[in-house]
Motif scaffolding. Structure first.
Motif, PDB file in Angstrom:
ATOM      1  N   LEU A  60       3.545 -56.850  17.275  1.00 51.16           N
ATOM      2  CA  LEU A  60       4.102 -56.708  18.623  1.00 51.16           C
ATOM      3  C   LEU A  60       5.502 -56.110  18.586  1.00 51.16           C
ATOM      4  N   HIS A  61       5.716 -55.125  19.447  1.00 56.39           N
ATOM      5  CA  HIS A  61       7.048 -54.538  19.642  1.00 56.39           C
ATOM      6  C   HIS A  61       7.652 -55.136  20.901  1.00 56.39           C
ATOM      7  N   PRO A  62       8.770 -55.876  20.776  1.00 54.25           N
ATOM      8  CA  PRO A  62       9.313 -56.573  21.946  1.00 54.25           C
ATOM      9  C   PRO A  62      10.182 -55.728  22.857  1.00 54.25           C
ATOM     10  N   GLY A  63      10.472 -54.490  22.462  1.00 53.30           N
ATOM     11  CA  GLY A  63      11.466 -53.722  23.197  1.00 53.30           C
ATOM     12  C   GLY A  63      12.861 -54.150  22.746  1.00 53.30           C
ATOM     13  N   THR A  64      13.866 -53.441  23.219  1.00 52.56           N
ATOM     14  CA  THR A  64      15.238 -53.780  22.831  1.00 52.56           C
ATOM     15  C   THR A  64      15.672 -55.020  23.604  1.00 52.56           C
ATOM     16  N   THR A  65      15.930 -56.079  22.868  1.00 51.89           N
ATOM     17  CA  THR A  65      16.194 -57.386  23.457  1.00 51.89           C
ATOM     18  C   THR A  65      17.644 -57.778  23.185  1.00 51.89           C
ATOM     19  N   ASP A  66      18.246 -58.451  24.138  1.00 48.05           N
ATOM     20  CA  ASP A  66      19.651 -58.841  24.023  1.00 48.05           C
ATOM     21  C   ASP A  66      19.775 -60.015  23.050  1.00 48.05           C
ATOM     22  N   THR A  67      19.794 -59.689  21.762  1.00 46.20           N
ATOM     23  CA  THR A  67      19.888 -60.692  20.703  1.00 46.20           C
ATOM     24  C   THR A  67      20.918 -60.224  19.679  1.00 46.20           C
ATOM     25  N   THR A  68      21.190 -61.081  18.720  1.00 43.82           N
ATOM     26  CA  THR A  68      22.125 -60.737  17.646  1.00 43.82           C
ATOM     27  C   THR A  68      21.643 -59.524  16.872  1.00 43.82           C
ATOM     28  N   LEU A  69      20.338 -59.378  16.709  1.00 43.78           N
ATOM     29  CA  LEU A  69      19.795 -58.259  15.948  1.00 43.78           C
ATOM     30  C   LEU A  69      20.156 -56.915  16.576  1.00 43.78           C
ATOM     31  N   SER A  70      20.094 -56.826  17.900  1.00 47.30           N
ATOM     32  CA  SER A  70      20.317 -55.537  18.569  1.00 47.30           C
ATOM     33  C   SER A  70      21.750 -55.326  19.041  1.00 47.30           C
ATOM     34  N   ARG A  71      22.562 -56.367  19.036  1.00 47.32           N
ATOM     35  CA  ARG A  71      23.875 -56.299  19.690  1.00 47.32           C
ATOM     36  C   ARG A  71      24.747 -55.130  19.235  1.00 47.32           C
ATOM     37  N   PRO A  72      24.827 -54.801  17.938  1.00 52.61           N
ATOM     38  CA  PRO A  72      25.689 -53.686  17.537  1.00 52.61           C
ATOM     39  C   PRO A  72      25.224 -52.321  18.046  1.00 52.61           C
ATOM     40  N   PHE A  73      24.007 -52.253  18.566  1.00 48.38           N
ATOM     41  CA  PHE A  73      23.428 -50.958  18.936  1.00 48.38           C
ATOM     42  C   PHE A  73      23.111 -50.856  20.427  1.00 48.38           C
ATOM     43  N   GLN A  74      23.575 -51.812  21.208  1.00 48.45           N
ATOM     44  CA  GLN A  74      23.188 -51.864  22.612  1.00 48.45           C
ATOM     45  C   GLN A  74      23.847 -50.796  23.474  1.00 48.45           C
ATOM     46  N   SER A  75      24.953 -50.231  23.014  1.00 52.34           N
ATOM     47  CA  SER A  75      25.638 -49.222  23.816  1.00 52.34           C
ATOM     48  C   SER A  75      24.780 -47.978  24.007  1.00 52.34           C
ATOM     49  N   ARG A  76      23.793 -47.779  23.153  1.00 53.22           N
ATOM     50  CA  ARG A  76      22.930 -46.591  23.240  1.00 53.22           C
ATOM     51  C   ARG A  76      21.666 -46.841  24.061  1.00 53.22           C
ATOM     52  N   VAL A  77      21.487 -48.069  24.524  1.00 55.53           N
ATOM     53  CA  VAL A  77      20.253 -48.405  25.232  1.00 55.53           C
ATOM     54  C   VAL A  77      20.339 -47.925  26.676  1.00 55.53           C
ATOM     55  N   PRO A  78      19.340 -47.175  27.162  1.00 53.46           N
ATOM     56  CA  PRO A  78      19.355 -46.721  28.553  1.00 53.46           C
ATOM     57  C   PRO A  78      19.392 -47.890  29.530  1.00 53.46           C
ATOM     58  N   GLU A  79      19.955 -47.643  30.695  1.00 52.77           N
ATOM     59  CA  GLU A  79      20.042 -48.685  31.712  1.00 52.77           C
ATOM     60  C   GLU A  79      18.645 -49.198  32.073  1.00 52.77           C
ATOM     61  N   GLY A  80      18.529 -50.519  32.157  1.00 50.99           N
ATOM     62  CA  GLY A  80      17.255 -51.129  32.499  1.00 50.99           C
ATOM     63  C   GLY A  80      16.318 -51.324  31.328  1.00 50.99           C
ATOM     64  N   LYS A  81      16.746 -50.937  30.113  1.00 46.29           N
ATOM     65  CA  LYS A  81      15.876 -51.048  28.938  1.00 46.29           C
ATOM     66  C   LYS A  81      16.360 -52.096  27.949  1.00 46.29           C
ATOM     67  N   LEU A  82      17.372 -52.876  28.343  1.00 46.69           N
ATOM     68  CA  LEU A  82      17.814 -53.992  27.518  1.00 46.69           C
ATOM     69  C   LEU A  82      17.301 -55.266  28.162  1.00 46.69           C
ATOM     70  N   PHE A  83      16.391 -55.957  27.477  1.00 46.23           N
ATOM     71  CA  PHE A  83      15.675 -57.080  28.073  1.00 46.23           C
ATOM     72  C   PHE A  83      16.262 -58.420  27.630  1.00 46.23           C
ATOM     73  N   THR A  84      16.135 -59.402  28.500  1.00 44.65           N
ATOM     74  CA  THR A  84      16.513 -60.755  28.125  1.00 44.65           C
ATOM     75  C   THR A  84      15.424 -61.346  27.237  1.00 44.65           C
ATOM     76  N   PRO A  85      15.771 -62.273  26.351  1.00 44.67           N
ATOM     77  CA  PRO A  85      14.739 -62.911  25.527  1.00 44.67           C
ATOM     78  C   PRO A  85      13.662 -63.603  26.361  1.00 44.67           C
ATOM     79  N   ALA A  86      14.048 -64.211  27.474  1.00 49.71           N
ATOM     80  CA  ALA A  86      13.060 -64.900  28.316  1.00 49.71           C
ATOM     81  C   ALA A  86      12.040 -63.915  28.876  1.00 49.71           C
ATOM     82  N   PHE A  87      12.524 -62.740  29.322  1.00 49.61           N
ATOM     83  CA  PHE A  87      11.612 -61.714  29.836  1.00 49.61           C
ATOM     84  C   PHE A  87      10.658 -61.256  28.739  1.00 49.61           C
ATOM     85  N   VAL A  88      11.202 -61.036  27.541  1.00 52.57           N
ATOM     86  CA  VAL A  88      10.378 -60.567  26.431  1.00 52.57           C
ATOM     87  C   VAL A  88       9.309 -61.589  26.067  1.00 52.57           C
ATOM     88  N   ALA A  89       9.693 -62.856  26.005  1.00 49.98           N
ATOM     89  CA  ALA A  89       8.715 -63.897  25.682  1.00 49.98           C
ATOM     90  C   ALA A  89       7.584 -63.913  26.706  1.00 49.98           C
TER      91      ALA A  89
END
Length: 246
Positions: free
Chosen positions: A189-218
């Motif tokens: 499963l690919h969860p999409g770019t999720t607002d977690t520690t794993l993705s945090r250093p790279f979030q500035s490049r994420v298009p608007e509306g494409k950074l998901f909360t963990p609850a939404f992803v679950a």
């Protein structure tokens, strides 16, 4: 909540201390259908639900996997949700590589061990709990960048390759497990770019509306899992329910 599984089903969540793992755990415990939930993390997890068994283990080590298997003692597992993964590690100097000059054998080995080897050895350790005639779902987090066909940008050598290896190991295990349990379903499963520690250093490049909360992803991943059937075993899906090419 996972209509293919019986009431009072047993679930195991690994990587339960991370952003997505904790959200998956919370989503499970918000339902009255699971009867037993084992949450495994390298750091203690606090939760007051009486159905929860929180285990502080390092599943990247054989001793951790053996302890988990011993706790289950061969009892059927109906859901195994693996949320273990590594993209960067400041303490180890692990960062996504941009060029061939940045490749390092020890770093590559560590990424493969966490992202590919450990999930496969977890299936090995819990093999006795997955075999049988009971419905069982194995859902293991992968990443779209692990798709060889989808690689258009290059870079991130170790993470891409370790996730591609993860996918091959899961698909191969799906074929074998189906021989021992016709009701088994193994999914990458690919969860999409999720607002977690794993993705945090790279979030500035994420298009608007494409950074998901963990609850939404679950919530989305459970919907994707619920729509799959045993004939889908060994397949690769994104959070929106779309198949991903290998």
């Amino acid at each position: 909540m996972l209509e293919a599984l019986p009431d009072d089903f047993t679930a195991v969540v690994t990587g339960a201390g991370g952003g997505i793992g904790r959200a998956v755990l919370d989503h499970l415990l918000a339902s009255d259908r699971p009867g037993r939930v084992l949450a495994v993390s390298r750091h203690p997890i606090e939760h007051r639900d009486p159905r929860l068994e929180a285990l502080t283990l390092d599943l990247a080590r054989q001793a951790g996997r053996e302890t988990l298997a011993g706790r289950l003692d061969g009892a059927p597992v109906h859901l195994l949700f693996n949320a273990i993964g590594l993209l960067h590690d400041t303490a180890r100097g692990v960062q996504p590589e941009k060029r061939l000059e940045e490749l390092d054998a020890d770093t590559l080995g560590h990424l493969f061990h966490v992202n590919a080897t450990t999930p496969a050895l977890l299936l090995q350790a819990l093999h006795g709990s997955l075999k049988g005639r009971h419905p069982v779902i194995v859902a293991s987090l992968s990443a779209r960048v692990g798709s060889i066909d989808d690689n258009r940008l290059g870079g991130w050598y170790g993470y891409r390759a370790s996730k591609a290896a993860h996918n091959m190991l899961m698909r191969t295990a799906a074929i074998e497990l189906a021989r021992y349990n016709r009701r088994s379903l193994v999914l990458c499963l690919h969860p999409g770019t999720t607002d977690t520690t794993l993705s945090r250093p790279f979030q500035s490049r994420v298009p608007e509306g494409k950074l998901f909360t963990p609850a939404f992803v679950a919530e989305r991943l459970f919907a994707v899992i619920n729509a799959r059937r045993p004939e889908d075993t060994g397949s690769f899906w994104d959070w929106a329910g779309q198949p991903i090419a290998w």
